[in-house]
Design an enzyme around this catalytic site. Structure first.
Site, mmCIF file in Angstrom:
data_model
loop_
_atom_site.group_PDB
_atom_site.id
_atom_site.type_symbol
_atom_site.label_atom_id
_atom_site.label_comp_id
_atom_site.label_asym_id
_atom_site.label_seq_id
_atom_site.Cartn_x
_atom_site.Cartn_y
_atom_site.Cartn_z
ATOM 1 N N LYS A 111 9.379 -4.813 -4.651
ATOM 2 C CA LYS A 111 8.224 -4.859 -5.546
ATOM 3 C C LYS A 111 8.307 -6.112 -6.380
ATOM 4 C CE LYS A 111 4.857 -1.856 -6.377
ATOM 5 N NZ LYS A 111 4.439 -0.822 -5.400
HETATM 6 N N1 GLU Z 1 1.445 -1.460 -3.715
HETATM 7 C C1 GLU Z 1 1.240 -0.489 -2.689
HETATM 8 C C2 GLU Z 1 2.261 0.638 -2.800
HETATM 9 O O1 GLU Z 1 2.761 0.895 -3.862
HETATM 10 C C3 GLU Z 1 1.154 -1.104 -1.311
HETATM 11 C C4 GLU Z 1 2.377 -1.834 -0.864
HETATM 12 C C5 GLU Z 1 2.172 -2.564 0.452
HETATM 13 O O2 GLU Z 1 1.126 -2.450 1.063
HETATM 14 O O3 GLU Z 1 3.115 -3.271 0.832
HETATM 15 O O4 GLU Z 1 2.520 1.338 -1.864
#
Ligand code: GLU
Length: 422
Positions: A111
């Site tokens: 993240k």
């Molecule tokens: N931010 C989204 C999540 O928390 C998508 C992450 C992604 O598509 O890599 O799952």
């Protein structure tokens, strides 16, 4: 020994660690594997000087946490929010590891985040911040290393600027470095809807298990960004009544039902729900405890707590957000026994699943129809639901712990089999 004095220490990181420990206990995970599976693998912190439109240079702080890279390239979104902390980004990265593993994606978990209130920025300022962040993390990520995506406060346009910055860095068009892009730049059909489509799919599936029909279903959604609004559209198309919605300015409640398209048009014109006349206005906290069939937290972490868990008046909680329920609230909900909960790592996995499809399409430069995307998505969601429900019955644990047992076991096994290097 568990790590102490961790730089990630914070209530939200502790929340993720406690969830992990509950699942690792069920798995009887041995201490050596447990700690290395739990802790984030590596972190990059960056300082981002950005020129504002008025000529000043403001400096922002950003992070990228790669929690797990043992099961494939790391994967996870980038959050722009004024409350972002390193501990939060680490918790979110950990949840990405379990989510990708649970649904069987060939990815690890990561993240990113920047501490910024992007709402107050002009388009030019946002572009310069997005590009600067990508420039700083460019050597840390890549299509085979770590693939970012949108999260709270970022969108397709931000992904486009970041993809362009990265492509300039490597010297050629390289769309596979990031997902959630505009269709014109290698985005996937259905990615914009994917997270909400998945939340709605699980909601419908669990309501069906409970014998509750669309016509009997009322829904409250806290958070009306990409996830909340797409979930609302999908559930109202199914025939459920959306009776409450909210954003950072507050909520709107209407027992007779809110017209979702009308609310979205209002937000497009006014930038927020403030002043929207589609129902009675109330606060986010008040909205969460109104009577409804389904409660969908679709914004930030830690909104269902020991303060309101006893007062909830819903039959089903569908976690569109990551980490919306504290450990204490989980306990209260389990003791009450009258609420089913679809945990975040399962419930909102549609987003990263279609991100995987986008990455696959970028690798092959061969693009799929929306029908094909949704058909493959639904198949993966159904498989994940069946395995979580089976694991829940096997261990007689909560649905959250069952989902984490599955997600964590695969990562732990990969780490144990790969061994330590050197
Ligand atoms: N931010 C989204 C999540 O928390 C998508 C992450 C992604 O598509 O890599 O799952």
């Amino acid at each position: 020994m568990p790590l102490t004095n961790s730089i990630y220490n914070s209530p939200v990181f502790q929340q993720a660690c406690n969830q992990f420990d509950a699942a690792a206990d069920i798995l009887g995970m041995e201490a050596g594997v447990r700690e290395r599976t739990k802790q984030p693998r590596r972190t990059l912190t960056v300082t981002l000087p950005v020129r504002m439109d008025d000529g000043r240079v403001l400096t922002y702080e950003g992070y990228r946490v790669q929690h797990n890279i043992s099961t494939g390239p790391a994967k996870g979104g980038i959050r722009f929010h004024h409350d972002v902390t390193l501990g939060e980004v680490a918790a979110l990265a950990m949840w990405m590891s379990w989510k990708c593993s649970l649904v069987g994606l060939p990815f690890g978990g990561a993240k990113g985040g920047v501490v910024v209130n992007a709402r107050d920025m002009s388009t030019g300022e946002l572009e310069r911040l997005s590009r600067r962040y990508m420039q700083e993390i460019a050597t840390f990520i890549g299509p085979q290393l770590d693939i970012p995506a949108p999260d709270v406060g970022t969108n397709e346009q931000v992904m486009a600027w970041m993809m362009d910055t990265y492509s300039n860095h490597v010297g050629h068009y390289d769309p596979g470095v990031i997902t959630g892009k505009p269709i014109a730049l290698g985005g996937s059909l259905g990615r914009r809807e994917a997270t909400g489509e998945g939340v709605a799919w699980f909601t419908k599936a669990y309501l069906t298990d409970l014998g509750i029909k669309a016509s009997e279903t009322s829904v409250i959604i806290q958070g009306f960004g990409n996830v909340g609004s797409e979930t609302a559209l999908a559930l109202s198309a199914w025939g459920a009544k959306i009776i409450g919605i909210s954003d950072f300015t507050g909520g709107v409640y209407n027992k007779a039902g809110i017209n979702v398209k009308d609310a979205l048009a209002y937000i497009a014109a006014n930038k927020s729900l403030q002043g929207y006349k589609g129902g009675d206005s109330l606060t986010n906290d008040e909205l969460l405890v109104q009577p409804c069939t389904v409660l969908i937290p679709a914004a930030l972490e830690r909104v269902i707590t020991d303060k309101n868990a006893g007062k909830l008046q819903c039959r089903l909680i569908a976690e569109g957000a990551n980490g919306p329920t504290t450990n204490e609230a989980d306990k209260i909900i389990a003791e009450r026994g009258d609420i089913e909960l679809i945990p975040d790592v399962l419930c909102n996995s549609g987003g990263v699943i279609v991100s995987y499809f986008e990455w696959l399409q970028n690798q092959s430069a061969y693009y799929w129809s929306k029908e094909e995307v949704f058909e493959k998505l639904h198949r993966m969601l159904a498989k994940a639901k069946a395995s979580v429900d089976e694991t829940k019955a096997k261990y007689k644990c909560s649905r959250r712990t069952a989902a984490l047992v599955l997600g964590i076991a695969r990562v732990a096994e990969a780490k144990a089999k790969r061994g330590l290097f050197p």
